[in-house]
Design a protein around this motif. Sequence first.
Motif, PDB file in Angstrom:
ATOM      1  N   ASP A   6     -32.090 -96.530  -5.204  1.00 12.89           N
ATOM      2  CA  ASP A   6     -31.053 -95.966  -6.078  1.00 12.89           C
ATOM      3  C   ASP A   6     -31.558 -96.063  -7.515  1.00 12.89           C
ATOM      4  OD1 ASP A   6     -28.865 -95.271  -7.547  1.00 12.89           O
ATOM      5  OD2 ASP A   6     -27.560 -96.874  -6.809  1.00 12.89           O
ATOM      6  N   HIS A   7     -31.925 -94.914  -8.097  1.00 16.69           N
ATOM      7  CA  HIS A   7     -32.484 -94.915  -9.450  1.00 16.69           C
ATOM      8  C   HIS A   7     -31.424 -95.110 -10.533  1.00 16.69           C
ATOM      9  CE1 HIS A   7     -35.624 -92.854  -7.083  1.00 16.69           C
ATOM     10  NE2 HIS A   7     -36.444 -93.447  -7.912  1.00 16.69           N
TER      11      HIS A   7
ATOM     12  N   ARG B 261     -31.750-101.036  -6.081  1.00 16.34           N
ATOM     13  CA  ARG B 261     -31.273-100.307  -7.264  1.00 16.34           C
ATOM     14  C   ARG B 261     -32.188-100.564  -8.462  1.00 16.34           C
ATOM     15  NH1 ARG B 261     -26.457 -97.804  -8.881  1.00 16.34           N
ATOM     16  NH2 ARG B 261     -25.843 -98.095 -11.070  1.00 16.34           N
TER      17      ARG B 261
ATOM     18  N   GLU C 261     -23.880 -92.282  -2.844  1.00 18.18           N
ATOM     19  CA  GLU C 261     -24.814 -91.592  -1.959  1.00 18.18           C
ATOM     20  C   GLU C 261     -25.635 -92.599  -1.154  1.00 18.18           C
ATOM     21  OE1 GLU C 261     -25.236 -87.771  -5.001  1.00 18.18           O
ATOM     22  OE2 GLU C 261     -26.894 -89.188  -4.763  1.00 18.18           O
TER      23      GLU C 261
ATOM     24  N   THR D 277     -30.745-100.969   0.456  1.00 21.69           N
ATOM     25  CA  THR D 277     -30.638-100.250  -0.814  1.00 21.69           C
ATOM     26  C   THR D 277     -31.222-101.121  -1.915  1.00 21.69           C
ATOM     27  OG1 THR D 277     -28.643 -99.035  -0.159  1.00 21.69           O
ATOM     28  CG2 THR D 277     -29.081 -99.229  -2.519  1.00 21.69           C
TER      29      THR D 277
ATOM     30  N   ARG E 203     -27.519 -91.227 -11.964  1.00 19.40           N
ATOM     31  CA  ARG E 203     -26.301 -90.411 -11.885  1.00 19.40           C
ATOM     32  C   ARG E 203     -25.148 -91.286 -11.390  1.00 19.40           C
ATOM     33  NH1 ARG E 203     -26.317 -87.258  -7.895  1.00 19.40           N
ATOM     34  NH2 ARG E 203     -28.199 -87.950  -6.833  1.00 19.40           N
TER      35      ARG E 203
ATOM     36  N   ASP F 105     -29.277 -82.943  -4.595  1.00 20.30           N
ATOM     37  CA  ASP F 105     -29.570 -83.569  -5.882  1.00 20.30           C
ATOM     38  C   ASP F 105     -29.498 -82.499  -6.976  1.00 20.30           C
ATOM     39  OD1 ASP F 105     -30.625 -84.791  -8.131  1.00 20.30           O
ATOM     40  OD2 ASP F 105     -32.206 -85.837  -7.033  1.00 20.30           O
TER      41      ASP F 105
ATOM     42  N   GLN G 113     -23.024 -90.750  -9.215  1.00 18.92           N
ATOM     43  CA  GLN G 113     -22.794 -90.642  -7.772  1.00 18.92           C
ATOM     44  C   GLN G 113     -23.842 -91.380  -6.925  1.00 18.92           C
ATOM     45  OE1 GLN G 113     -23.488 -88.206  -9.901  1.00 18.92           O
ATOM     46  NE2 GLN G 113     -21.962 -86.547  -9.821  1.00 18.92           N
ATOM     47  N   SER G 114     -24.899 -91.887  -7.560  1.00 15.21           N
ATOM     48  CA  SER G 114     -26.036 -92.385  -6.775  1.00 15.21           C
ATOM     49  C   SER G 114     -25.659 -93.566  -5.874  1.00 15.21           C
ATOM     50  CB  SER G 114     -27.186 -92.775  -7.697  1.00 15.21           C
ATOM     51  OG  SER G 114     -26.823 -93.861  -8.539  1.00 15.21           O
TER      52      SER G 114
ATOM     53  N   SER H  34     -33.420 -90.795   0.668  1.00 15.61           N
ATOM     54  CA  SER H  34     -32.579 -90.613  -0.513  1.00 15.61           C
ATOM     55  C   SER H  34     -31.192 -90.100  -0.153  1.00 15.61           C
ATOM     56  CB  SER H  34     -33.234 -89.627  -1.465  1.00 15.61           C
ATOM     57  OG  SER H  34     -33.284 -88.332  -0.878  1.00 15.61           O
TER      58      SER H  34
ATOM     59  N   THR I 243     -33.351 -96.993   0.732  1.00 11.62           N
ATOM     60  CA  THR I 243     -32.906 -96.076  -0.307  1.00 11.62           C
ATOM     61  C   THR I 243     -33.140 -96.723  -1.665  1.00 11.62           C
ATOM     62  OG1 THR I 243     -31.189 -95.130   1.120  1.00 11.62           O
ATOM     63  CG2 THR I 243     -30.949 -94.785  -1.254  1.00 11.62           C
TER      64      THR I 243
END
Length: 453
Positions: free
Chosen positions: A68-69, A97, A78, A95, A72, A200, A74-75, A37, A66
Amino acid sequence: MTDTAQAHGPSPLSPVEAIERFLADLSRPARLLVAVSGGSDSLGLLFLLHRLSAPFRERLDLLAVTIDHALRPQSAAEARDVSRICQTLGIRHITDRWEGMKPQSGLSAAAREARYDRLCRIAGQEQATLILTGHTLDDQVETVLMRAGRPGSEGTTGLSGMAPSVLLNRSIWLHRPLLASRRQAIRDCLSAAGLGWVEDPSNTDPRFERARLRAGLALDDEAMRAHLARVSVASERREGLSTAAADLLEKHLTLHRGVAAELSPEILQVGEAVRMHALGALASVIGGRPHGPPRDSLARLAGFLATGRPGRMTAGRVVFDRRRDRLYLVRESRNLPELAVAAGQTTLWDGRFCVENGDDADITIRPHEAARGAAMEAFPSLPGSLALQAFRSLPEILAHERVANGRTALRPVLAPYERFLPQFDLKLAVSLAKQAGLDAFPPSPLNVFMRKT
């Protein structure tokens, strides 16, 4: 270890020692999918794996993923930071998403489900051997303390905490190599290497139970050893209960077509803890639910069985029918669903059967009509009323519009183990799968784990 440490329980493992033990137990060649994460725990896991697996590099491949949920702003940035770190280390990074609308309630649980679904999908596409996550001893203690704070939790199997290994979606094992290591020790390793990590904000957001608990939790080394000792005892107790329950069912259970259980009277002579653990697992399979009946229902069931008298009671969508020489379990006849399944679609019926519609026409899955003759033919060794009830609980396939071409498949499902199978319960799950005529579970690539089971 000092005498004081021994008196208060085992000491946490250093992150380096934990990863070295993991690599020593891992069968190779292997491709490890590491969920990263950008937080200290997962980034520390990836960094230590990269550093310590160098001698095995020809037979061990690391893939960082990763999820990416998109919760946020910024995700995405990140995730790109993680990608840059992986590029520096020479590790391939993906990644994935989580797009679309998010639920208004139960967001943490939904995000966890989405994360595991995506990790499993990517693991299948990449032919990964094992999924790894960065759960730590701090996470473990917090999990147990949260469960312990809930009503009726005393003595429950949930106090054993997270299992080191879990089989996901009956397809791939997930392992937590750092589950006996402290978070601060992992951060010390990253700091020494000049690597930073993402904090986080949900970890300090008081809207979340874990964040509220963490804010008031002081865990020095002595307190952590005490918690670790309690979790170890609870884990051993749970695994022992599950193993004893598996042995009990192997001796005394006959499973009829996966929908009706017949138990010889000897099961009522064993200790209550083992007996009720076995019946709880069996009820979740017969009832098509991921968990057994609630604690109060199991207590009522224990009292009912203790009377020694014939009779019937219902718990967790399951009828427990006590006869003079047998105990039977069947799905109760209420609320059996009728579902339309489109051509090419796969769905779950009643939590008990996976339906794969390979036909070129839609179908409907519904419970069988009550037909005594057909029921006795399907379940010749069951008493008449139970045979009829078991027959009703079987799915019937109806074709729509055109004659179906016979490519629809029905597979029994072990509801408590289909999605998540913790290593604590592997022997019990294997026993029930064998009775149901299902394929064996995929073996773990960890040698020490498989030797134990």
